[in-house]
Motif scaffolding. Structure first.
Motif, PDB file in Angstrom:
ATOM      1  N   GLN A 133      24.134  20.797 -30.716  1.00 30.20           N
ATOM      2  CA  GLN A 133      24.452  19.715 -31.052  1.00 30.20           C
ATOM      3  C   GLN A 133      24.324  19.639 -32.405  1.00 30.20           C
ATOM      4  O   GLN A 133      25.253  18.937 -33.516  1.00 30.20           O
ATOM      5  CB  GLN A 133      23.289  18.532 -30.677  1.00 30.20           C
ATOM      6  CG  GLN A 133      23.534  18.023 -29.244  1.00 30.20           C
ATOM      7  CD  GLN A 133      22.162  16.906 -29.212  1.00 30.20           C
ATOM      8  OE1 GLN A 133      21.337  17.092 -29.652  1.00 30.20           O
ATOM      9  NE2 GLN A 133      22.774  15.801 -28.403  1.00 30.20           N
TER      10      GLN A 133
ATOM     11  N   LYS B  45      28.995  19.869 -34.700  1.00 30.29           N
ATOM     12  CA  LYS B  45      29.896  19.053 -35.642  1.00 30.29           C
ATOM     13  C   LYS B  45      30.313  19.570 -36.910  1.00 30.29           C
ATOM     14  O   LYS B  45      31.233  19.353 -37.490  1.00 30.29           O
ATOM     15  CB  LYS B  45      28.882  17.714 -35.929  1.00 30.29           C
ATOM     16  CG  LYS B  45      27.681  18.084 -36.795  1.00 30.29           C
ATOM     17  CD  LYS B  45      26.604  16.758 -36.921  1.00 30.29           C
ATOM     18  CE  LYS B  45      25.308  17.297 -37.527  1.00 30.29           C
ATOM     19  NZ  LYS B  45      24.343  16.315 -37.301  1.00 30.29           N
ATOM     20  N   TYR B  46      29.503  20.670 -37.393  1.00 25.93           N
ATOM     21  CA  TYR B  46      29.805  21.390 -38.421  1.00 25.93           C
ATOM     22  C   TYR B  46      30.915  22.264 -38.270  1.00 25.93           C
ATOM     23  O   TYR B  46      31.713  22.286 -39.254  1.00 25.93           O
ATOM     24  CB  TYR B  46      28.549  22.147 -39.115  1.00 25.93           C
ATOM     25  CG  TYR B  46      27.438  21.129 -39.767  1.00 25.93           C
ATOM     26  CD1 TYR B  46      27.564  20.517 -41.130  1.00 25.93           C
ATOM     27  CD2 TYR B  46      26.505  20.873 -38.899  1.00 25.93           C
ATOM     28  CE1 TYR B  46      26.614  19.728 -41.689  1.00 25.93           C
ATOM     29  CE2 TYR B  46      25.403  19.971 -39.386  1.00 25.93           C
ATOM     30  CZ  TYR B  46      25.629  19.482 -40.782  1.00 25.93           C
ATOM     31  OH  TYR B  46      24.500  18.866 -41.416  1.00 25.93           O
TER      32      TYR B  46
ATOM     33  N   LYS C  90      33.212  22.357 -36.135  1.00 28.58           N
ATOM     34  CA  LYS C  90      34.636  21.337 -35.767  1.00 28.58           C
ATOM     35  C   LYS C  90      34.996  20.850 -37.117  1.00 28.58           C
ATOM     36  O   LYS C  90      36.336  21.088 -37.232  1.00 28.58           O
ATOM     37  CB  LYS C  90      34.020  20.293 -34.862  1.00 28.58           C
ATOM     38  CG  LYS C  90      35.316  19.719 -34.131  1.00 28.58           C
ATOM     39  CD  LYS C  90      34.982  18.826 -33.088  1.00 28.58           C
ATOM     40  CE  LYS C  90      35.966  18.391 -32.184  1.00 28.58           C
ATOM     41  NZ  LYS C  90      35.469  17.187 -31.151  1.00 28.58           N
ATOM     42  N   LYS C  91      34.355  20.413 -37.848  1.00 28.49           N
ATOM     43  CA  LYS C  91      34.704  19.885 -39.233  1.00 28.49           C
ATOM     44  C   LYS C  91      35.452  21.153 -40.180  1.00 28.49           C
ATOM     45  O   LYS C  91      36.737  20.845 -40.643  1.00 28.49           O
ATOM     46  CB  LYS C  91      33.797  19.206 -40.066  1.00 28.49           C
ATOM     47  CG  LYS C  91      34.163  18.472 -41.282  1.00 28.49           C
ATOM     48  CD  LYS C  91      32.979  17.957 -42.140  1.00 28.49           C
ATOM     49  CE  LYS C  91      32.016  17.299 -41.300  1.00 28.49           C
ATOM     50  NZ  LYS C  91      30.872  16.759 -42.265  1.00 28.49           N
TER      51      LYS C  91
END
Length: 191
Positions: free
Chosen positions: A85, A89-90, A92-93
């Motif tokens: 989790q 996010k990191y 993907k960015k």
């Protein structure tokens, strides 16, 4: 054209990406390399890992101790999901940033957790790279001992998960080069 390449540990994703890069002048974005870069001292990502897993996942000089963290997450599905989790996010960015800054006509994304991280949305198509020989996969994990390599493979999805969730499949065997050529030609025809 963005091609997501996924599969379990030691299946040969990096080899496939290298061969595509060499033949088609593509750019490879490697999720594991991004994760390493993101986990350097002082980064937001590392700080979030420390908040969740504590200082015991650091070396004496404050770097991320990957082995300690791996031992934690590969012994607990819940802890693995918690790390994912944070990580997804990191990564993907960063992948989105690299795609935006690339001039290559073909970009491959080498990501073992491409499907779980919901990064299929970034891709025009996906390829599952599978190995039918678990022993070879274990041997390819040369930086970790056999016990940990077996545990990591055991915590990952079976080949069917990847083949069912991807448009194309490449089996890492002696016909690897031929399979890559066939798959890339099919992708180009349909693109």
């Amino acid at each position: 054209m963005i091609i997501g390449i996924t599969g379990s540990s030691g299946a040969g994703k990096s080899t496939v990406c290298e061969m595509i890069e060499k033949t088609y002048n593509s750019k490879t974005i490697t999720a594991d390399k991004i994760a390493r870069k993101l986990s350097e001292k002082g980064t937001e990502y590392l700080n979030e890992i420390i908040q969740r897993f504590g200082n015991n996942v650091l070396t004496e000089n404050g770097d991320l101790n990957r082995r300690k963290l791996a031992n934690i997450i590969y012994s607990s599905k819940q802890k693995r999901q918690e790390l994912n989790q944070i990580t997804f996010k990191y990564i993907k960015k960063e992948i989105e940033k690299e795609i935006k800054n690339s001039n290559n006509k073909i970009i491959t994304i080498d990501a073992p957790l491409l499907i779980e991280a919901d990064m299929k949305k970034l891709c025009d198509t996906t390829i599952a790279v599978v190995s039918e020989d678990k022993e070879i996969q274990i041997q390819r994990r040369d930086k970790i001992d056999r016990k940990h390599a077996v545990a990591r493979l055991g915590a990952q999805h079976p080949n069917e998960f990847y083949t069912e969730n991807c448009e194309y499949t490449i089996v890492n065997n002696e016909k690897l080069e031929e399979q890559i050529k066939n798959v890339i030609e099919k992708i180009m025809l349909n693109f």
